[in-house]
Design an enzyme around this catalytic site. Sequence first.
Site, PDB file in Angstrom:
ATOM      1  N   TYR A  36       0.816  -1.224   0.000  1.00 39.39           N
ATOM      2  CA  TYR A  36       0.000   0.000   0.000  1.00 39.39           C
ATOM      3  C   TYR A  36       0.852   1.277   0.000  1.00 39.39           C
ATOM      4  CZ  TYR A  36       0.375  -0.215   5.164  1.00 39.39           C
ATOM      5  OH  TYR A  36       0.833  -0.262   6.456  1.00 39.39           O
ATOM      6  N   LYS A  89       5.645   4.896   4.528  1.00 37.67           N
ATOM      7  CA  LYS A  89       6.170   3.900   3.586  1.00 37.67           C
ATOM      8  C   LYS A  89       6.232   4.472   2.171  1.00 37.67           C
ATOM      9  CE  LYS A  89       6.548   0.002   6.152  1.00 37.67           C
ATOM     10  NZ  LYS A  89       7.762  -0.803   6.299  1.00 37.67           N
TER      11      LYS A  89
END
Length: 282
Positions: A148, A163
């Site tokens: 994701y 991330k």
Amino acid sequence: MLRNDLLAGRSILITGAGTGLGRAMALRCAELGAGVFLVARREAPLEETAREIRARGGRAAWATADVRDFAAVERAVARAAEEFETPDSLVNNAAGNFLARTERLSPNAFAAIVGIVLQGSFHCTLALARRWIEAGHSGNILNIVTTYAATGSPFVIPSAAAKSGVLAMTRSLAVEWARYRIRVNAIAPGPFPTEGAWSRLVPSAAAEQEWLAQHPMRRFGRPEELADLAAFLLSDRADYINGECVTIDGGASACAPGGFRHLLDAPVEFWEQLEEQRRRRP
Ligand code: COA
């Protein structure tokens, strides 16, 4: 596919290496001939992982550090160089995550995750790459992101933001530091059942079964599958792979965007129960 001497003569610093995927990567890299320097916050899992590696005939040393603290990271890297050897590779694996409705998050909760994942990865990258560049050595960085990172995901906003930052850093530095022969790649894992991830992201057996039923292969990843991919990307056999993010999720994100969209319809009781579980935790 992987020869036993694939990583012979190499030295790899792995963060979050005491448990879960970090531990699996450390064991596998050591098995393939690398010396591994393990970094994490807690001493006991580091000690146990190093002991296990040595018992199997591998080379391992460790230092505790919270990757949010640049001075602590610098101390860990210096210790690796003095007592072990200067690592030629870095695996940014240390992470933090939890499921939460974003409107319930405190600024400190956001900072905790972004601090570990994004700033922590930057701290380790900076500490090692400066040494490589100054000494004229090549280097190798592998960032563990998530599927994701590319798509975003509800209910894990700090992690998704951090991330995706690490993914941007991967591609940016791969270009900027190619001149120094520093490769920078990423792995985007889908669901891998580790205690750390599962205890925070999969709140019940029913939730696990539901997730599994939606997976095209009807199974989760095995840590050793990710460890083999990491070893290959770190090895010289992957010398022309740079700025790449390799997904390992059994086709889950090809089937539907990764992350926690399946919780969009979760009733309010689900979230209340999750928050209650957290309050009860010591
Ligand atoms: N939901 C919402 N907020 C949360 C939370 C949760 N489940 N867990 C922690 N927080 C908040 C805390 O309330 C605190 O904010 P506050 O000071 O405003 O109250 C903030 O996050 C920091 O929490 P704290 O426990 O002090 O931070 P820490 O640095 O000790 O721990 C975490 C960091 C929260 C990421 C912890 O879960 C951790 O250490 N995780 C590492 C392992 C991990 O997450 N693995 C999964 C990888 S997929």
